[in-house]
Structure formats: structure tokens, C-alpha cells
Design a protein around this motif. Structure first.
Motif, PDB file in Angstrom:
ATOM      1  N   LEU A   1       0.826  -1.210   0.000  1.00  0.00           N
ATOM      2  CA  LEU A   1       0.000   0.000   0.000  1.00  0.00           C
ATOM      3  C   LEU A   1       0.860   1.261   0.000  1.00  0.00           C
ATOM      4  O   LEU A   1       1.827   1.380   0.749  1.00  0.00           O
ATOM      5  CB  LEU A   1      -0.895   0.019   1.240  1.00  0.00           C
ATOM      6  N   THR A   2       0.476   2.204  -0.846  1.00  0.00           N
ATOM      7  CA  THR A   2       1.027   3.556  -0.783  1.00  0.00           C
ATOM      8  C   THR A   2      -0.129   4.547  -0.926  1.00  0.00           C
ATOM      9  O   THR A   2      -1.241   4.173  -1.330  1.00  0.00           O
ATOM     10  CB  THR A   2       2.056   3.824  -1.893  1.00  0.00           C
ATOM     11  N   VAL A   3       0.143   5.785  -0.591  1.00  0.00           N
ATOM     12  CA  VAL A   3      -0.809   6.864  -0.851  1.00  0.00           C
ATOM     13  C   VAL A   3      -0.095   7.908  -1.701  1.00  0.00           C
ATOM     14  O   VAL A   3       1.119   8.066  -1.610  1.00  0.00           O
ATOM     15  CB  VAL A   3      -1.329   7.516   0.452  1.00  0.00           C
ATOM     16  N   ILE A   4      -0.841   8.560  -2.566  1.00  0.00           N
ATOM     17  CA  ILE A   4      -0.283   9.731  -3.237  1.00  0.00           C
ATOM     18  C   ILE A   4      -0.731  10.938  -2.430  1.00  0.00           C
ATOM     19  O   ILE A   4      -1.909  11.251  -2.337  1.00  0.00           O
ATOM     20  CB  ILE A   4      -0.673   9.800  -4.718  1.00  0.00           C
ATOM     21  N   ARG A   5       0.266  11.548  -1.817  1.00  0.00           N
ATOM     22  CA  ARG A   5       0.002  12.587  -0.826  1.00  0.00           C
ATOM     23  C   ARG A   5      -0.435  13.900  -1.473  1.00  0.00           C
ATOM     24  O   ARG A   5       0.026  14.270  -2.549  1.00  0.00           O
ATOM     25  CB  ARG A   5       1.252  12.826   0.015  1.00  0.00           C
ATOM     26  N   GLU A   6      -1.297  14.578  -0.785  1.00  0.00           N
ATOM     27  CA  GLU A   6      -1.633  15.957  -1.121  1.00  0.00           C
ATOM     28  C   GLU A   6      -0.554  16.813  -0.476  1.00  0.00           C
ATOM     29  O   GLU A   6      -0.548  17.028   0.731  1.00  0.00           O
ATOM     30  CB  GLU A   6      -3.042  16.271  -0.614  1.00  0.00           C
TER      31      GLU A   6
ATOM     32  N   GLU B   1       0.448  14.258  -5.336  1.00  0.00           N
ATOM     33  CA  GLU B   1       1.499  13.549  -6.043  1.00  0.00           C
ATOM     34  C   GLU B   1       0.956  12.769  -7.235  1.00  0.00           C
ATOM     35  O   GLU B   1      -0.156  12.248  -7.199  1.00  0.00           O
ATOM     36  CB  GLU B   1       2.198  12.559  -5.103  1.00  0.00           C
ATOM     37  N   SER B   2       1.756  12.658  -8.261  1.00  0.00           N
ATOM     38  CA  SER B   2       1.446  11.776  -9.378  1.00  0.00           C
ATOM     39  C   SER B   2       1.970  10.382  -9.059  1.00  0.00           C
ATOM     40  O   SER B   2       3.060  10.240  -8.486  1.00  0.00           O
ATOM     41  CB  SER B   2       2.109  12.285 -10.660  1.00  0.00           C
ATOM     42  N   PRO B   3       1.241   9.328  -9.450  1.00  0.00           N
ATOM     43  CA  PRO B   3       1.751   7.978  -9.230  1.00  0.00           C
ATOM     44  C   PRO B   3       2.765   7.546 -10.279  1.00  0.00           C
ATOM     45  O   PRO B   3       3.387   6.486 -10.150  1.00  0.00           O
ATOM     46  CB  PRO B   3       0.484   7.119  -9.319  1.00  0.00           C
ATOM     47  N   VAL B   4       2.949   8.335 -11.323  1.00  0.00           N
ATOM     48  CA  VAL B   4       3.787   7.929 -12.456  1.00  0.00           C
ATOM     49  C   VAL B   4       5.268   7.768 -12.087  1.00  0.00           C
ATOM     50  O   VAL B   4       5.889   6.769 -12.469  1.00  0.00           O
ATOM     51  CB  VAL B   4       3.601   8.908 -13.635  1.00  0.00           C
ATOM     52  N   PRO B   5       5.894   8.695 -11.342  1.00  0.00           N
ATOM     53  CA  PRO B   5       7.331   8.558 -11.095  1.00  0.00           C
ATOM     54  C   PRO B   5       7.729   7.295 -10.337  1.00  0.00           C
ATOM     55  O   PRO B   5       8.847   6.800 -10.512  1.00  0.00           O
ATOM     56  CB  PRO B   5       7.679   9.821 -10.282  1.00  0.00           C
ATOM     57  N   ASP B   6       6.854   6.760  -9.512  1.00  0.00           N
ATOM     58  CA  ASP B   6       7.192   5.591  -8.697  1.00  0.00           C
ATOM     59  C   ASP B   6       6.788   4.276  -9.356  1.00  0.00           C
ATOM     60  O   ASP B   6       6.846   3.223  -8.716  1.00  0.00           O
ATOM     61  CB  ASP B   6       6.522   5.691  -7.320  1.00  0.00           C
ATOM     62  N   LEU B   7       6.401   4.318 -10.616  1.00  0.00           N
ATOM     63  CA  LEU B   7       5.942   3.113 -11.295  1.00  0.00           C
ATOM     64  C   LEU B   7       7.146   2.299 -11.780  1.00  0.00           C
ATOM     65  O   LEU B   7       7.980   2.797 -12.530  1.00  0.00           O
ATOM     66  CB  LEU B   7       5.045   3.496 -12.465  1.00  0.00           C
ATOM     67  N   ALA B   8       7.234   1.055 -11.351  1.00  0.00           N
ATOM     68  CA  ALA B   8       8.341   0.181 -11.749  1.00  0.00           C
ATOM     69  C   ALA B   8       8.175  -0.245 -13.204  1.00  0.00           C
ATOM     70  O   ALA B   8       7.059  -0.250 -13.746  1.00  0.00           O
ATOM     71  CB  ALA B   8       8.378  -1.050 -10.835  1.00  0.00           C
TER      72      ALA B   8
ATOM     73  N   GLY C   1       7.460  -2.258 -16.463  1.00  0.00           N
ATOM     74  CA  GLY C   1       6.513  -3.345 -16.717  1.00  0.00           C
ATOM     75  C   GLY C   1       5.199  -3.223 -15.990  1.00  0.00           C
ATOM     76  O   GLY C   1       4.309  -4.060 -16.165  1.00  0.00           O
ATOM     77  N   ARG C   2       5.055  -2.177 -15.172  1.00  0.00           N
ATOM     78  CA  ARG C   2       3.809  -1.957 -14.435  1.00  0.00           C
ATOM     79  C   ARG C   2       3.010  -0.852 -15.107  1.00  0.00           C
ATOM     80  O   ARG C   2       3.556   0.026 -15.761  1.00  0.00           O
ATOM     81  CB  ARG C   2       4.094  -1.555 -12.993  1.00  0.00           C
ATOM     82  N   ARG C   3       1.701  -0.913 -14.920  1.00  0.00           N
ATOM     83  CA  ARG C   3       0.842   0.159 -15.414  1.00  0.00           C
ATOM     84  C   ARG C   3      -0.282   0.408 -14.422  1.00  0.00           C
ATOM     85  O   ARG C   3      -0.503  -0.380 -13.488  1.00  0.00           O
ATOM     86  CB  ARG C   3       0.301  -0.154 -16.805  1.00  0.00           C
ATOM     87  N   LEU C   4      -0.973   1.504 -14.635  1.00  0.00           N
ATOM     88  CA  LEU C   4      -1.963   1.987 -13.684  1.00  0.00           C
ATOM     89  C   LEU C   4      -3.369   1.892 -14.250  1.00  0.00           C
ATOM     90  O   LEU C   4      -3.587   2.003 -15.451  1.00  0.00           O
ATOM     91  CB  LEU C   4      -1.670   3.446 -13.326  1.00  0.00           C
ATOM     92  N   SER C   5      -4.314   1.704 -13.336  1.00  0.00           N
ATOM     93  CA  SER C   5      -5.730   1.719 -13.714  1.00  0.00           C
ATOM     94  C   SER C   5      -6.553   2.177 -12.529  1.00  0.00           C
ATOM     95  O   SER C   5      -6.275   1.806 -11.384  1.00  0.00           O
ATOM     96  CB  SER C   5      -6.198   0.322 -14.142  1.00  0.00           C
ATOM     97  N   THR C   6      -7.578   2.961 -12.788  1.00  0.00           N
ATOM     98  CA  THR C   6      -8.554   3.250 -11.742  1.00  0.00           C
ATOM     99  C   THR C   6      -9.251   1.961 -11.328  1.00  0.00           C
ATOM    100  O   THR C   6      -9.531   1.092 -12.164  1.00  0.00           O
ATOM    101  CB  THR C   6      -9.603   4.271 -12.226  1.00  0.00           C
ATOM    102  N   MET C   7      -9.532   1.805 -10.022  1.00  0.00           N
ATOM    103  CA  MET C   7     -10.228   0.602  -9.565  1.00  0.00           C
ATOM    104  C   MET C   7     -11.663   0.569 -10.077  1.00  0.00           C
ATOM    105  O   MET C   7     -12.283  -0.506 -10.166  1.00  0.00           O
ATOM    106  CB  MET C   7     -10.205   0.505  -8.043  1.00  0.00           C
TER     107      MET C   7
END
Length: 614
Positions: free
Chosen positions: A352-357, A388-395, A397-403
């Protein structure tokens, strides 16, 4: 389309016909939009026990039901399956409507009028609710006009393509796309599903009237230097010099373009005239509106912050402003939560992480503050925060999606969740368990170990998918206005004290039962059952096993686990639509969220049948 690609609206993508901004409003699409919304209304109002469908003989071997209007002159008949948690899976194409025995097309606005007494709609709430229903229908008609990606195509799409392709809105609320205040031209400019590129308007706010707050390791100058290039900062400074003003005496505030043109330029005219506020014009970066409508993702520079802005538009029970007073504590709350997660082995173990305000700024209009109380929308017209944007911490081969994508069903009935499961090569149970370990386990631990609750609906959670399209971890967002500590005993820094709420002990676990089990997993169960991916019993067994395994790992919390029994035979039904039907201007007070809750009986807990031996 990559994360940085900006879609260019055309007549084909905006639903315009021969340049008409209402080209998407055709008889066929309007009829389909009404049929879909009537299905949702019948299902969710029945779930909340506002309606009681009566079984009737049908034309086939399915179970058929009937609902009558308040005066008995109108009947709706439909085929449905009743799933766990009293979820009504209604076949939209089966719905028929008869007035005085004569067939007439289903109409969502008429449905609300016909059931106004049953729904408890007052003369004050009813017309506004009808406007919200109509706006929701118009949005659906627009979405039906698009050549939208299929579920299979979205299963391999990028973050922002998925984000802007969501069609349903909140799964529980019937009137969930009101956006009252947007004209049709503004809809085509600012609605998330349009995916139109947006540039934010910037204002300078005198520091005697504005407040800026930031995370402990960030200050105003560093934030602005990271968000605006040197040329833009110089342009803003030159504008101020031309007016005989010094930008150093002001805070910069980004504003939603709608807010600038429709509110600030008029309602804050005195502040502009007296140069307490100065309009500097649009910034250079291009953004996309997110599902939450007033939050923007930077597509010019995806590593830069999201920007959340005040927007005086009525949507789903609230005017979507931002309080300058609330903004002051926002970064401190986010820092506290990030530190709590980093110091908890169970939470970090889930990924778990949070993207902080990270920073917030607000303008305080002293005249409106003198005239109003703390809940007034007039106190929430000009503020912004940087998340924060989640993009910089993306390893790699990983990608993002809204739940929210897990509940998405395309126009042909294809399930995005089913497509992800199929692409993963895993069994549905294995895929679901990976998802639940990432999503449910941290919610359970936050509750049992810290008396901490999130608002973890689909739009507030970002999934991180691995190279096999399996959920690897989740990211929580929208922190400061949504989290709550439900204990008087938890030590909180003074700046964070605002998130402490007084919740009756017997309703605390509803933060899991309502927000997670009933308002999300209930719908995921229906989507996957309808797609034939997994049986109901197998899904709920998987959920129960995730919870049981977590409880086994925290024996020191055994007393709390027994006291707040996740495997209880039933739990209280807390109704969201009833909140909006009662007051669609402000459903709840965020400072006392439990006071307004609407409870109606209990639901059978689908986890109870799979409780571990005790």
C-alpha cells in the motif's frame, strides 16, 4: 495512447452532429439511456428498500417482477436475479412500462415523479433531483455516441485512456452525473468522458487574504518552480509589474476554467478590482479531467502533481467547492498518514502507498466569511491542492488503472475485470485473491489496528497492474477530506485533529461493510457472475479467506477482531441514495459524517457462510 498523449476532440469523439453540441441527443440514444438508468433506479432503490417488487408470472422461465407507481396507474415489469446482499441484477431489455394498461417507453424522470412519495422526495428536493437525473441521462447519451474502446481493448490500455473511458459513475448512486452548472458547451470542454485537453487558469492571491500550507519537506517556492517553468513564472511576474504589483506579495492559485469564468470573475469582482486577486491567464501545461471532475492529471508532464480545484457545480449531493480552512491542514494530514503506513509492517507488506496531497492554497473572502457559516459553499470558491502523481514511482513493466475499471462493462456487455483475469492466465480465485490482498487487507488492518477508515470506492483507488495484468498493489488517494480516525484514544498531532470523528461503536465496522462489501464488492460480484467468470459462493469464499488469513497474522488484535465481527450473520444496511433523496445540496457534514446516515434493517452477510472455525 500513452500517458502523455492528449486526445483531440472531433465531431466523431464529441458526439456533435453537423457541429451541433447536442448531436448526441437522438431518440434512439435517449431511449437507451433511459432504459439503462431505469434499470439502475429500480435495482438500487429496491436494494435500499424504497421499492418492493412483487413477483408476477412471466413470458419465460426467468423470475419476473412488477413495481407500481404511487397512484397505481403505472407499472414497471422486468426480469431479474437477486444476488447476494439483495443485489438486483435486472435485464434492462426486459423492462416494460404500462400507464393505465397501455405500453409506454421507460423514462427515468417520469419514474422519479411517479414514485416521488415512495422515494420521500420533498417539493424542495424533487426539481433539483429531476435536473440531476436529466443531466445523468444526457451524459449517458453522450457516452453511447462514442466509438468507445471495448473491454478487451481497455484491458491493455494506458492509465488515462482507462480513466476517461469509464461510463457508469458511482455504482450505487442513481443520479451520479448531475454536474449542475455546466452548460452544454462546458460539458464538451470539461466532462471527464470527453477527454478534452484543459489548461488551468492562474490567479495571484494577496498573502494577507490567502493561506499556503505544504508538507514538511516542501515550501512554496520549490512547489511553484516544479509546477511552472521559468518562462511562465516570468510572464506572471511581468503581468504583476505592469499593474504596479509585486508577485512576491501574492500566492499563485490554479483555478478550474469554469470557476474563473462563471464564479470568480463575477462573484469575486471586488477582490479583483481592489487587486487582492489578479487574473494571470492560463498556464502552459495541458491536463485531463479525472472521474472526480475537479481533479486534473498533467499530461504535458505526467510526473508533475495532480491539481484539485474548487468547482461550484452541484454533483452527487454536494457543491464541489474546496474550503480554504480545510486546505490549511491538508498536507499535515497526508504526512501523518504516510508516516503511519511507512511505520506499519502489515501495511507496507501489502504494498500500500498513498499519493500525498503535498501542498494546498486557499483564498479567504472576508465578506462572505462574515456572512456565512463554515459549511457554506461561498467559503469554498477559491482553493486548490497539489497531489502527487503515481507515475514517477511506477516500476518497469507496471501500469496503472482506476479501480472503477473493475466494474466497467462495455456497450456489448463485456467486462473489463473479466478481460484482465483472462489475460492474466490465473484462475479467477487466484486473481481475485491477489487483488484482495492488495486492497482489502490494508483496509482491514487500518480499521483493526488504527481505528482508521478510508473512503475506498473505485475512483479513490488506483490499481498497479504487473506484467501479467494482475493487481500487484494499490494506491489510495483523496486523503485529507476522506479519511477518519474513529477513536478518542489514538494520539494525533494538533494539526491532524480534524480527522478525528465520533462514531457510535456499533456502526464503526460499517466503514468496511458499507463502503467495501456493499458498495463495491457487491457490484464486482454481480459483474463477474453475469460474465460467468466465477460463482457467487466462490467469490465470497475468496473474500472471507483473505480476511481470515489477515486475522491469523494479527493475534494481538484478537479482542478487536471478536468485538468488530466481520463474519457476523448480518450487518446494518446503510443507504446512500436515501441521503441524496433527502438533501441533494449537502448530503452529510464531513465533520460529523455518521450523524446523517440512513439505516434500514439489515443485510445477510455473505462472508458469514465462510467464517473460519472458532
Amino acid at each position: 495512447m500513452t500517458a502523455t498523449a492528449v486526445p483531440t476532440p472531433t465531431s466523431a469523439t464529441t458526439g456533435h452532429a453537423a457541429g451541433s453540441p447536442v448531436g448526441h441527443l437522438t431518440p434512439e440514444r435517449w431511449a437507451r439511456a433511459n432504459r439503462l438508468l431505469v434499470r439502475k433506479a429500480l435495482a438500487e432503490f429496491t436494494h435500499e428498500r424504497l421499492l418492493t417488487p412483487e413477483p408476477v408470472p412471466g413470458t419465460d422461465d426467468r423470475q419476473w417482477y412488477e413495481v407500481s407507481s404511487d397512484d397505481g396507474t403505472v407499472t414497471y415489469r422486468f426480469a431479474a436475479r437477486v444476488l447476494a446482499l439483495e443485489h438486483w441484477q435486472i435485464d434492462a431489455d426486459s423492462i416494460t412500462r404500462h400507464r393505465d394498461g397501455k405500453p409506454t417507453p421507460p423514462d427515468a424522470v417520469d419514474l422519479v415523479i411517479e414514485l416521488r412519495d415512495t422515494l420521500g422526495l420533498s417539493a424542495r428536493v424533487l426539481p433539483v433531483y429531476l435536473e440531476e437525473i436529466t443531466s445523468t441521462l444526457a451524459g449517458t447519451a453522450y457516452k453511447l455516441a462514442q466509438a468507445a474502446p471495448s473491454a478487451a481493448e481497455l484491458a491493455e490500455a494506458d492509465f488515462q485512456t482507462i480513466e476517461t473511458s469509464m461510463t457508469e459513475g458511482h455504482p450505487c448512486f442513481v443520479a451520479n452525473n448531475g454536474r449542475l452548472g455546466f452548460g452544454v458547451d462546458e460539458y464538451h470542454s470539461y466532462a471527464p468522458e470527453v477527454a478534452a485537453p484543459i489548461r488551468l487558469e492562474w490567479l495571484a492571491a494577496h498573502r494577507d487574504h490567502s493561506t499556503f500550507s505544504s508538507a514538511a519537506d516542501l515550501d512554496y517556492d520549490r512547489l511553484i518552480e516544479g509546477e511552472l517553468d521559468a518562462e511562465t513564472r516570468a510572464r506572471f511576474a511581468a503581468t504583476m509589474i505592469d499593474l504596479g504589483l509585486d508577485l512576491a506579495d501574492y500566492h499563485l492559485i490554479p483555478a478550474h476554467p469554469w470557476q474563473w469564468w462563471n464564479k470568480l470573475a463575477v462573484t469575486f469582482a471586488g477582490e479583483l478590482a481592489e487587486r487582492r486577486l489578479v487574473h494571470l491567464g492560463p498556464g502552459p501545461d495541458v491536463y485531463l479531467a479525472q472521474q472526480s471532475i475537479r481533479t486534473f492529471f498533467n499530461v504535458s508532464e505526467p510526473s508533475r502533481h495532480y491539481v484539485k480545484t474548487a468547482l461550484s457545480v452541484l454533483n452527487m449531493g454536494f457543491m464541489r467547492g474546496l474550503s480554504a480552512a480545510y486546505m490549511a491542514a491538508t498536507p499535515a494530514i497526508n504526512d501523518w498518514l504516510a508516516d503511519l503506513i511507512a511505520g506499519d509492517e502489515v501495511l507496507t507488506g501489502t504494498g500500500l502507498t498513498v499519493i500525498r496531497e503535498r501542498a494546498a492554497v486557499g483564498y479567504r473572502h472576508r465578506q462572505y466569511e462574515a456572512a456565512t457559516d463554515r459549511t457554506s459553499p461561498y467559503r469554498k470558491m477559491l482553493a486548490a491542492l497539489w497531489r502527487e502523481s503515481p507515475v514517477p514511482d511506477l516500476a518497469p513493466g507496471r501500469r496503472l488503472s482506476t479501480m472503477a475499471a473493475l466494474l466497467h462493462v462495455d456497450s456489448d456487455g463485456g467486462s473489463l475485470a473479466a478481460a484482465l483475469i483472462a489475460r492474466s492466465g490465473s484462475t479467477p480465485e487466484v486473481w481475485l485473491r491477489r487483488y484482495l490482498d492488495a486492497y482489502l487487507t490494508p483496509l482491514l488492518h487500518s480499521f483493526y489496528a488504527h481505528d482508521l477508515a478510508f473512503m475506498p470506492h473505485g475512483e479513490n483507488v488506483i490499481l498497479v497492474l504487473d506484467e501479467n495484468d494482475t493487481v500487484e498493489r494499490v494506491i489510495f488517494k483523496d486523503i485529507a477530506e476522506e479519511i477518519a480516525v474513529m477513536s478518542a484514544d489514538v494520539e494525533l498531532p494538533e494539526a491532524v485533529e480534524r480527522i478525528r470523528v465520533d462514531v457510535p461503536d456499533d456502526t464503526k465496522l460499517l466503514t468496511i461493510f458499507t463502503d467495501v462489501v456493499d458498495c463495491f464488492l457487491r457490484h464486482l460480484n454481480a459483474v463477474l457472475a453475469e460474465a460467468g467468470v466465477i460463482g457467487e459462493d466462490d467469490l465470497w469464499r475468496t473474500v472471507a479467506a483473505c480476511a481470515a488469513d489477515y486475522f491469523d497474522r494479527v493475534p494481538h488484535l484478537a479482542d478487536r477482531v471478536r468485538h468488530y465481527d466481520l463474519f457476523a450473520p448480518e450487518f446494518t444496511l446503510s443507504c446512500l441514495n436515501r441521503l441524496q433523496l433527502r438533501n441533494n445540496q449537502q448530503m452529510i457534514d464531513l465533520a460529523d459524517p455518521s450523524a446523517a446516515l440512513q439505516f434500514v434493517g439489515t443485510l445477510t452477510n455473505p462472508l458469514a457462510a465462510h467464517a473460519p472455525a472458532r
